[in-house]
Design a protein around this motif. Structure first.
Motif, mmCIF file in Angstrom:
data_model
loop_
_atom_site.group_PDB
_atom_site.id
_atom_site.type_symbol
_atom_site.label_atom_id
_atom_site.label_comp_id
_atom_site.label_asym_id
_atom_site.label_seq_id
_atom_site.Cartn_x
_atom_site.Cartn_y
_atom_site.Cartn_z
ATOM 1 N N PRO A 38 0.816 -1.236 0.000
ATOM 2 C CA PRO A 38 0.000 0.000 0.000
ATOM 3 C C PRO A 38 0.840 1.273 0.000
ATOM 4 O O PRO A 38 0.331 2.344 -0.321
ATOM 5 N N TRP A 39 2.108 1.157 0.349
ATOM 6 C CA TRP A 39 2.959 2.345 0.406
ATOM 7 C C TRP A 39 3.383 2.816 -0.980
ATOM 8 O O TRP A 39 3.963 3.871 -1.127
ATOM 9 N N HIS A 40 3.147 2.002 -1.990
ATOM 10 C CA HIS A 40 3.609 2.357 -3.339
ATOM 11 C C HIS A 40 2.469 2.281 -4.344
ATOM 12 O O HIS A 40 1.418 1.732 -4.051
ATOM 13 N N GLY A 41 2.715 2.819 -5.523
ATOM 14 C CA GLY A 41 1.753 2.689 -6.611
ATOM 15 C C GLY A 41 0.828 3.882 -6.783
ATOM 16 O O GLY A 41 -0.074 3.855 -7.615
ATOM 17 N N GLY A 42 1.023 4.943 -5.988
ATOM 18 C CA GLY A 42 0.264 6.174 -6.226
ATOM 19 C C GLY A 42 -1.162 6.163 -5.723
ATOM 20 O O GLY A 42 -2.003 6.898 -6.224
ATOM 21 N N GLY A 43 -1.426 5.342 -4.685
ATOM 22 C CA GLY A 43 -2.795 5.295 -4.158
ATOM 23 C C GLY A 43 -2.955 6.060 -2.863
ATOM 24 O O GLY A 43 -4.019 6.064 -2.267
ATOM 25 N N PHE A 44 -1.893 6.693 -2.399
ATOM 26 C CA PHE A 44 -1.893 7.480 -1.165
ATOM 27 C C PHE A 44 -2.228 6.622 0.060
ATOM 28 O O PHE A 44 -2.916 7.052 0.968
ATOM 29 N N GLY A 45 -1.701 5.401 0.041
ATOM 30 C CA GLY A 45 -1.928 4.473 1.159
ATOM 31 C C GLY A 45 -0.801 4.463 2.174
ATOM 32 O O GLY A 45 -0.788 3.642 3.086
ATOM 33 N N MET A 46 0.165 5.372 2.009
ATOM 34 C CA MET A 46 1.240 5.458 2.994
ATOM 35 C C MET A 46 0.657 5.879 4.337
ATOM 36 O O MET A 46 -0.346 6.537 4.401
ATOM 37 N N PHE A 47 1.286 5.486 5.379
ATOM 38 C CA PHE A 47 0.877 5.852 6.734
ATOM 39 C C PHE A 47 -0.569 5.427 7.023
ATOM 40 O O PHE A 47 -1.284 6.097 7.759
ATOM 41 N N ALA A 48 -0.976 4.318 6.378
ATOM 42 C CA ALA A 48 -2.277 3.744 6.696
ATOM 43 C C ALA A 48 -2.120 2.267 7.034
ATOM 44 O O ALA A 48 -2.988 1.673 7.664
ATOM 45 N N SER A 49 -1.015 1.692 6.599
ATOM 46 C CA SER A 49 -0.824 0.252 6.758
ATOM 47 C C SER A 49 0.621 -0.034 7.158
ATOM 48 O O SER A 49 1.542 0.668 6.732
ATOM 49 N N ILE A 50 0.810 -1.083 7.964
ATOM 50 C CA ILE A 50 2.183 -1.456 8.338
ATOM 51 C C ILE A 50 2.837 -2.299 7.243
ATOM 52 O O ILE A 50 3.998 -2.677 7.372
ATOM 53 N N ARG A 52 4.695 -2.237 4.734
ATOM 54 C CA ARG A 52 5.705 -1.524 3.941
ATOM 55 C C ARG A 52 6.595 -2.545 3.269
ATOM 56 O O ARG A 52 6.874 -3.596 3.835
ATOM 57 N N ASN B 93 4.210 8.394 -2.741
ATOM 58 C CA ASN B 93 3.042 9.125 -3.234
ATOM 59 C C ASN B 93 3.322 10.535 -3.744
ATOM 60 O O ASN B 93 2.756 10.961 -4.741
ATOM 61 N N TYR B 96 4.293 10.959 -7.347
ATOM 62 C CA TYR B 96 3.140 10.956 -8.267
ATOM 63 C C TYR B 96 2.484 12.333 -8.289
ATOM 64 O O TYR B 96 2.157 12.858 -9.350
ATOM 65 N N TRP B 136 -7.905 4.992 2.475
ATOM 66 C CA TRP B 136 -6.955 3.930 2.838
ATOM 67 C C TRP B 136 -6.958 3.700 4.342
ATOM 68 O O TRP B 136 -6.890 2.561 4.814
ATOM 69 N N GLU B 142 -5.918 -1.803 9.890
ATOM 70 C CA GLU B 142 -4.930 -1.743 10.959
ATOM 71 C C GLU B 142 -4.641 -0.293 11.352
ATOM 72 O O GLU B 142 -3.671 -0.013 12.025
ATOM 73 N N TYR B 143 -5.506 0.593 10.871
ATOM 74 C CA TYR B 143 -5.321 2.003 11.214
ATOM 75 C C TYR B 143 -6.287 2.424 12.328
ATOM 76 O O TYR B 143 -5.884 3.053 13.299
ATOM 77 N N PHE B 148 -1.428 0.454 13.548
ATOM 78 C CA PHE B 148 -0.428 0.949 12.593
ATOM 79 C C PHE B 148 0.515 1.945 13.268
ATOM 80 O O PHE B 148 1.738 1.795 13.241
#
Lengths: 164, 298
Positions: A38-50, A52, B93, B96, B136, B142-143, B148
């Motif tokens: 989720p941290w990659h690919g341009g979906g803005f999922g960083m800092f939402a899931s562990i 990495r 992100n 992008y 997300w 897990e948030y 998280f």
């Protein structure tokens, strides 16, 4: 307003937000289908899931021709895989890529490391490749439970097996 | 009283400098700030791949005539899109977001009123970016229970200051890092933590969710009007509260440029611009304090 002007305005105001939404939607789909981090690919999922990519593990286990089970470490630097391709494997563990890596390990020369039953993989000529019956490869992601603070790994990709 | 006049002089000069920058045509200022971001952003592993776009950005700053040329921005767009497509799994992100913004700037240069196209795209890009970030957080599983952020505080060195302030010692953080590095795919490890970290991580999780959700809503929906008109405050609050703790220069810089591009109020425009110019101070200073704290506590 002419159709041409209306089209130009539509592109100028709609194209880029639409592109963002399409790429982010694609990222959401890829995380669910091929296990993209989720941290990659341009979906803005960083800092939402562990989940990495640098916290993922690639597990490679082989059975040699004598029936002994050995672990192959896939850490860079390695002459078999670049650090970039290992990051790619961890981030986007697609089946064809896993199969290609498993095949490459099957033909590699394995050298013992300081840890018992753990080997590192190296480029081999036909004469010095290690005799292996099977290689199993899988990518794992981290999980966390808050109270008590437990961490463990869970598979994020299917188990891929390669045989000679 | 020369000692008292000096700071006043400094602030007057600073104010004059900001006024001079803000007086230039808006699209020109935005293009200039974007070129600076393009010159400075990047990922260590991709420094060679990004060299052409950085060289072009440097040329635009050195020869201002290039800054508003359509051909320059078309070339930048091609380079940025090429890099994004070739390295998509490696990029984070904001890389992008920077590419989308370069494309928006390019389209704006073909418009009768470039600032209008920039403002429209900037508002939607901010709104969509925060919408997906919020989505997300709601979907990841897990948030919402704080797990998280709890784990991130315990294992990510960038957030170790929060752990130290919550009463976890530097030795405990190191012991957790060792446990994690030894963790195999079979088995569990129990990290050492305390109830305060658990509560703080939950609180911070909901604060982030709230502020990101509010930014998304206020930038995408013109109703309710009171929220839409105050959208800049939400974005500025998010930027300051997030990037003082996690210093991601490029993300903060591009968000502030987007904020400036869509801003409708002169006072807030000055605030965005000053926040952008002072990034090296407000982003770096807390890190220096955190570093001192680690030295004192560790």
């Amino acid at each position: 307003m002419s159709i041409r002007n209306a089209t130009i305005q539509l592109v100028q105001k709609g194209a880029i937000p639409l592109l963002l939404a399409i790429v982010a939607g694609r990222q959401l789909v890829l995380t669910q289908t091929v296990g993209l981090s989720p941290w990659h690919g341009g979906g803005f999922g960083m800092f939402a899931s562990i989940d990495r990519d640098e916290w993922r593990q690639v597990e490679a286990v082989a059975t040699d021709c004598e029936g002994k089970t050995i672990t192959i470490t896939l850490e860079s630097p390695s002459d078999l895989f670049s650090s970039r391709s290992l990051i790619y494997l961890r981030t986007v563990p697609e089946l064809p890529l896993l199969a290609t890596v498993a095949q490459a390990l099957l033909q590699a020369e394995l050298r013992p490391t300081e840890q018992p039953a753990v080997y590192s993989a190296h480029m081999a000529s036909t004469s010095n490749s290690t005799c292996l019956q099977q290689v199993r490869l899988q990518v794992w992601r981290l999980r966390h439970q808050r109270q008590p603070s437990l961490i463990w790994y869970e598979p994020i990709s299917p188990l891929v097996e390669a045989r000679p | 009283m020369p000692a008292l006049r000096e700071p006043r002089d400094f602030f007057r000069r600073w104010s004059g400098f900001v006024s001079a920058l803000i007086k230039q045509p808006r699209h020109q200022l935005i293009l200039k700030l974007t070129a600076v971001i393009l010159l400075l952003h990047g990922i260590e592993d991709l420094r060679w791949a990004m060299l052409p776009e950085k060289a072009l950005a440097a040329a635009m700053l050195f020869w201002p005539g290039l800054l508003t040329r359509r051909l320059t921005w078309v070339s930048l767009s091609i380079l940025a899109v090429w890099n994004n497509m070739g390295n998509w799994p490696f990029l984070v992100n904001h890389e992008y977001l920077i590419t989308y913004w370069v494309l928006a700037c390019t389209l704006a240069l073909y418009a009768f009123v470039p600032t209008a196209v920039m403002a429209w795209n900037a508002r939607l890009l901010i709104g969509l970016c925060f919408s997906f970030a919020t989505l997300w957080k709601l979907l990841s599983g897990e948030y919402l229970d704080g797990s998280f952020l709890h784990l991130t505080v315990l294992l990510d060195p960038r957030l170790s200051s929060i752990a130290l302030l919550s009463g976890v010692s530097a030795e405990t953080l190191q012991a957790n890092a060792d446990l994690f590095s030894r963790l195999q795919t079979s088995g569990f490890s129990e990290l050492r933590t305390n109830p305060l970290i658990s509560s703080i991580s939950l609180l911070l999780s909901y604060w982030t969710l709230l502020i990101e959700g509010l930014v998304a809503l206020s930038f995408l929906c013109p109703r309710p009007r009171w929220l839409y008109q105050r959208r800049d405050w939400g974005l500025l609050l998010f930027t300051f509260t997030t990037y003082t703790i996690i210093p991601v220069f490029s993300f903060a810089a591009v968000l502030l440029v987007l904020g400036l591009a869509q801003c409708e109020y002169p006072q807030r425009e000055r605030l965005y611009l000053q926040a952008w110019l002072l990034i090296p101070i407000w982003m770096v200073l807390p890190q220096a304090l955190f570093y001192l704290l680690r030295l004192l506590v560790g």
